[in-house]
Write an enzyme that holds these catalytic residues in place. Structure first.
Site, PDB file in Angstrom:
ATOM      1  N   ASP A   9      -1.091   9.075 -23.983  1.00  0.00           N
ATOM      2  CA  ASP A   9      -1.196   7.708 -23.471  1.00  0.00           C
ATOM      3  C   ASP A   9       0.032   6.871 -23.831  1.00  0.00           C
ATOM      4  O   ASP A   9       0.773   7.182 -24.761  1.00  0.00           O
ATOM      5  CB  ASP A   9      -2.439   7.024 -24.050  1.00  0.00           C
ATOM      6  CG  ASP A   9      -3.731   7.535 -23.428  1.00  0.00           C
ATOM      7  OD1 ASP A   9      -3.703   8.580 -22.745  1.00  0.00           O
ATOM      8  OD2 ASP A   9      -4.775   6.894 -23.643  1.00  0.00           O
ATOM      9  N   HIS A  61      -3.005   3.627 -16.817  1.00  0.00           N
ATOM     10  CA  HIS A  61      -3.473   3.088 -18.108  1.00  0.00           C
ATOM     11  C   HIS A  61      -3.124   1.603 -18.207  1.00  0.00           C
ATOM     12  O   HIS A  61      -2.703   1.132 -19.266  1.00  0.00           O
ATOM     13  CB  HIS A  61      -2.851   3.907 -19.236  1.00  0.00           C
ATOM     14  CG  HIS A  61      -3.458   3.692 -20.593  1.00  0.00           C
ATOM     15  ND1 HIS A  61      -4.813   3.538 -20.822  1.00  0.00           N
ATOM     16  CD2 HIS A  61      -2.885   3.631 -21.829  1.00  0.00           C
ATOM     17  CE1 HIS A  61      -5.028   3.376 -22.120  1.00  0.00           C
ATOM     18  NE2 HIS A  61      -3.887   3.412 -22.749  1.00  0.00           N
ATOM     19  N   HIS A  65      -0.974  -2.916 -20.844  1.00  0.00           N
ATOM     20  CA  HIS A  65      -1.650  -2.484 -22.062  1.00  0.00           C
ATOM     21  C   HIS A  65      -1.901  -3.701 -22.959  1.00  0.00           C
ATOM     22  O   HIS A  65      -1.722  -3.682 -24.178  1.00  0.00           O
ATOM     23  CB  HIS A  65      -0.827  -1.432 -22.806  1.00  0.00           C
ATOM     24  CG  HIS A  65      -1.642  -0.504 -23.658  1.00  0.00           C
ATOM     25  ND1 HIS A  65      -2.008  -0.791 -24.943  1.00  0.00           N
ATOM     26  CD2 HIS A  65      -2.171   0.714 -23.391  1.00  0.00           C
ATOM     27  CE1 HIS A  65      -2.715   0.218 -25.435  1.00  0.00           C
ATOM     28  NE2 HIS A  65      -2.828   1.140 -24.510  1.00  0.00           N
ATOM     29  N   HIS A 163      -0.278   9.928 -28.378  1.00  0.00           N
ATOM     30  CA  HIS A 163       0.603   8.921 -27.780  1.00  0.00           C
ATOM     31  C   HIS A 163       2.049   9.400 -27.829  1.00  0.00           C
ATOM     32  O   HIS A 163       2.563   9.708 -28.918  1.00  0.00           O
ATOM     33  CB  HIS A 163       0.451   7.597 -28.527  1.00  0.00           C
ATOM     34  CG  HIS A 163      -0.955   7.051 -28.471  1.00  0.00           C
ATOM     35  ND1 HIS A 163      -1.935   7.485 -29.311  1.00  0.00           N
ATOM     36  CD2 HIS A 163      -1.517   6.144 -27.634  1.00  0.00           C
ATOM     37  CE1 HIS A 163      -3.072   6.853 -29.010  1.00  0.00           C
ATOM     38  NE2 HIS A 163      -2.846   6.038 -27.993  1.00  0.00           N
TER      39      HIS A 163
HETATM   40 ZN   LIG Z   1      -3.463   3.086 -24.737  1.00  0.00          ZN
END
Ligand SMILES: [Zn+2]
Length: 232
Positions: A9, A61, A65, A163
């Protein structure tokens, strides 16, 4: 036989996503990259293209964010955060239109607003959560490895969230992790465990109440007030 699905992500991030892609290529692992729309400038888009070409799936996503959509998710913001990101992903998008809300790794009603659910339904998104967030973004960063392995023990099919910016600095640990999966007979697969899918091509797969904030006075879930009784 236990299974594990990888997801990465918050990228793409130049300097991090390249070595991660090299690693995954060497290990013949296919994953999903849930990308942040604002990172899809020329360099970011080139990395997303490379990931896609390597057989990874590209998911949405959000654009910034920022605050989770359940905490600030009016229709305009939802359309911008999700729709603009999908526009930037363009032809790299998975046909199921994968979307993962952001929410600090916690599952709960902060993830989505009623407006977000309506948008995701109308535009036929597949909403993917997670069940293994071992905290590669937290200090001490290295602790993710043991946490991830412990979580895998407790469930048949793990969907792990790592990540790009953090894991790219710990590829030696990622190699240990992959070796540990092999040693434990855990198979790495690309599809998601059904328990982590909240909506499939716009259709809810379960009661979404645990994942949706119902703010008083807003949203399609609001019950209109009855008109005042004119006759006493
Ligand atoms: Zn995230």
């Amino acid at each position: 036989m236990k299974k594990l699905t990888f997801s990465f992500d918050n990228g793409p991030q130049p300097g991090a996503t390249e070595p991660l892609l090299d690693f995954l290529h060497e290990r013949a692992i296919r994953a999903t990259f849930f990308v942040v729309g604002q990172q899809l400038d020329d360099a970011g888009l080139a990395l997303a293209r490379r990931a896609h070409a390597q057989g990874h799936w590209i998911g949405n996503h959000t654009l910034t964010h920022g605050l989770p959509l359940g905490l600030e998710g009016d229709a305009e913001r939802v359309a911008h955060e999700i729709g603009e990101t999908e526009r930037r992903i363009g032809p790299l998008a998975h046909p199921d239109r994968l979307f993962r809300p952001n929410g600090s790794g916690e599952l709960g009603p902060h993830l989505l607003s009623p407006e977000a659910v309506a948008y995701l339904a109308a535009n036929r998104y597949t909403v993917v959560t997670w069940n293994n967030v071992p905290g590669d973004f937290r200090t001490p960063h290295e602790a993710w490895l043991e946490t991830a392995l412990a979580t895998i023990e407790g469930q048949d099919w793990s969907l792990i969230v790592l990540h790009d910016p953090f894991i790219a600095k710990m590829l030696d640990l990622l190699a240990h992790f992959c070796d540990a999966l092999d040693a434990r007979g855990v198979t790495v697969v690309q599809p998601f465990p059904p328990s982590c899918i909240l909506m499939e091509r716009g259709l809810p797969t379960r009661d979404l109440a645990d994942f949706v904030t119902v703010a008083p006075g807003t949203g399609p879930l609001q019950t209109p007030s009855p008109p005042p009784n004119q006759h006493g």
